[in-house]
Design an enzyme around this catalytic site. Structure first.
Site, PDB file in Angstrom:
ATOM      1  N   ASP A 133      12.573  -9.285   9.698  1.00 44.17           N
ATOM      2  CA  ASP A 133      11.780  -8.240   9.054  1.00 44.17           C
ATOM      3  C   ASP A 133      11.177  -7.352  10.149  1.00 44.17           C
ATOM      4  OD1 ASP A 133      10.133  -8.066   6.051  1.00 44.17           O
ATOM      5  OD2 ASP A 133       9.402  -6.894   7.756  1.00 44.17           O
TER       6      ASP A 133
ATOM      7  N   GLN B  54       7.123  -5.293  -4.834  1.00 46.64           N
ATOM      8  CA  GLN B  54       8.388  -4.974  -4.155  1.00 46.64           C
ATOM      9  C   GLN B  54       8.335  -3.555  -3.594  1.00 46.64           C
ATOM     10  OE1 GLN B  54      11.880  -5.370  -6.669  1.00 46.64           O
ATOM     11  NE2 GLN B  54      13.304  -5.189  -4.949  1.00 46.64           N
TER      12      GLN B  54
ATOM     13  N   HIS C 280      15.896  -9.165  -2.000  1.00 42.15           N
ATOM     14  CA  HIS C 280      15.721  -9.849  -0.710  1.00 42.15           C
ATOM     15  C   HIS C 280      14.730 -10.989  -0.829  1.00 42.15           C
ATOM     16  CE1 HIS C 280      12.800  -6.541  -0.911  1.00 42.15           C
ATOM     17  NE2 HIS C 280      11.979  -7.364  -0.277  1.00 42.15           N
ATOM     18  N   PHE C 281      14.938 -11.979   0.022  1.00 40.19           N
ATOM     19  CA  PHE C 281      14.052 -13.139   0.103  1.00 40.19           C
ATOM     20  C   PHE C 281      13.386 -13.135   1.477  1.00 40.19           C
ATOM     21  CE2 PHE C 281      17.213 -14.077  -3.012  1.00 40.19           C
ATOM     22  CZ  PHE C 281      16.553 -14.800  -3.992  1.00 40.19           C
ATOM     23  N   HIS C 282      12.078 -13.370   1.468  1.00 43.44           N
ATOM     24  CA  HIS C 282      11.323 -13.498   2.721  1.00 43.44           C
ATOM     25  C   HIS C 282      11.252 -14.984   3.079  1.00 43.44           C
ATOM     26  CE1 HIS C 282       9.255  -9.467   2.313  1.00 43.44           C
ATOM     27  NE2 HIS C 282       9.549  -9.682   1.045  1.00 43.44           N
TER      28      HIS C 282
HETATM   29  P1  5GP Z   1       9.118  -6.306  -0.284  1.00 39.43           P
HETATM   30  O1  5GP Z   1       7.683  -5.909  -0.302  1.00 39.43           O
HETATM   31  O2  5GP Z   1       9.988  -5.291  -0.959  1.00 39.43           O
HETATM   32  O3  5GP Z   1       9.309  -7.712  -0.814  1.00 39.43           O
HETATM   33  O4  5GP Z   1       9.510  -6.400   1.231  1.00 39.43           O
HETATM   34  C1  5GP Z   1      10.230  -5.454   1.930  1.00 39.43           C
HETATM   35  C2  5GP Z   1      10.224  -5.907   3.364  1.00 39.43           C
HETATM   36  O5  5GP Z   1      11.174  -5.135   4.055  1.00 39.43           O
HETATM   37  C3  5GP Z   1       8.883  -5.714   4.068  1.00 39.43           C
HETATM   38  O6  5GP Z   1       8.435  -6.964   4.581  1.00 39.43           O
HETATM   39  C4  5GP Z   1       9.194  -4.714   5.172  1.00 39.43           C
HETATM   40  O7  5GP Z   1       8.505  -5.009   6.353  1.00 39.43           O
HETATM   41  C5  5GP Z   1      10.701  -4.885   5.350  1.00 39.43           C
HETATM   42  N1  5GP Z   1      11.377  -3.672   5.797  1.00 39.43           N
HETATM   43  C6  5GP Z   1      11.183  -2.393   5.357  1.00 39.43           C
HETATM   44  N2  5GP Z   1      12.011  -1.534   5.996  1.00 39.43           N
HETATM   45  C7  5GP Z   1      12.751  -2.305   6.852  1.00 39.43           C
HETATM   46  C8  5GP Z   1      13.773  -1.981   7.799  1.00 39.43           C
HETATM   47  O8  5GP Z   1      14.174  -0.833   7.996  1.00 39.43           O
HETATM   48  N3  5GP Z   1      14.299  -3.020   8.504  1.00 39.43           N
HETATM   49  C9  5GP Z   1      13.881  -4.310   8.334  1.00 39.43           C
HETATM   50  N4  5GP Z   1      14.467  -5.253   9.092  1.00 39.43           N
HETATM   51  N5  5GP Z   1      12.914  -4.640   7.460  1.00 39.43           N
HETATM   52  C10 5GP Z   1      12.350  -3.655   6.722  1.00 39.43           C
END
Ligand code: 5GP
Length: 138
Positions: free
Chosen positions: A33, A96, A102-104
């Site tokens: 991330d 989101q 995606h999974f963290h």
């Molecule tokens: P969400 O909040 O949608 O579950 O998480 C999206 C995640 O994607 C966030 O933790 C954010 O830091 C990550 N993220 C956003 N843009 C990018 C990117 O360009 N590259 C990577 N590797 N991670 C990203």
């Protein structure tokens, strides 16, 4: 909402945007991330264009679960956390922000500062260093 094939994770799958890779096969891609909530914060995504869990074809699930377990185990070895969080958000109301499923996978332990969303973009050099720590155990 219809899936947008130009979202950042779709562009990473297509090789149009950079990422620091952890694991890849025909079904999944895993990478660091870029705004890590803790060091080692890793993402796993299907190589299938869907915003959320609801529309994912069945054949992807086993590969995602397998990758998540492998990476969680590697994170345990690399960081010795007392907890490993695996998190997945569906829809903006759930928090989101990137609309490709995606999974963290996030190492947690007492005293390790955690933010629900970080706003600090990490240096790719630092992400590569953290990725090497995890990949060593895969
Ligand atoms: P969400 O909040 O949608 O579950 O998480 C999206 C995640 O994607 C966030 O933790 C954010 O830091 C990550 N993220 C956003 N843009 C990018 C990117 O360009 N590259 C990577 N590797 N991670 C990203």
């Amino acid at each position: 909402m219809t899936y947008n094939n130009e979202n950042i994770f779709a562009r990473i799958i297509k090789g149009e945007a950079d990422c620091v890779k952890i694991l890849e096969n025909d079904y999944i891609l895993s990478f660091m991330d870029v705004m890590p909530q803790t060091p080692g914060h890793t993402l796993v995504i299907p190589k299938y264009g869907t915003e959320n869990i609801f529309d994912l074809p069945e054949e992807y699930f086993i590969h995602l679960m397998d990758a998540k377990q492998k990476i969680a185990k590697a994170i345990k070895k690399a960081y010795a956390p007392t907890g490993v969080m695996i998190m997945q958000l569906n829809g903006k109301e759930a928090g989101q922000t990137v609309f490709h499923l995606h999974f963290h996978i996030i190492p947690r332990k007492e005293g390790l500062n955690y933010k629900f969303h970080s706003s600090e973009i990490a240096d790719f050099k630092d992400l590569r260093r953290e990725a090497e720590k995890i990949k060593k155990w895969l």
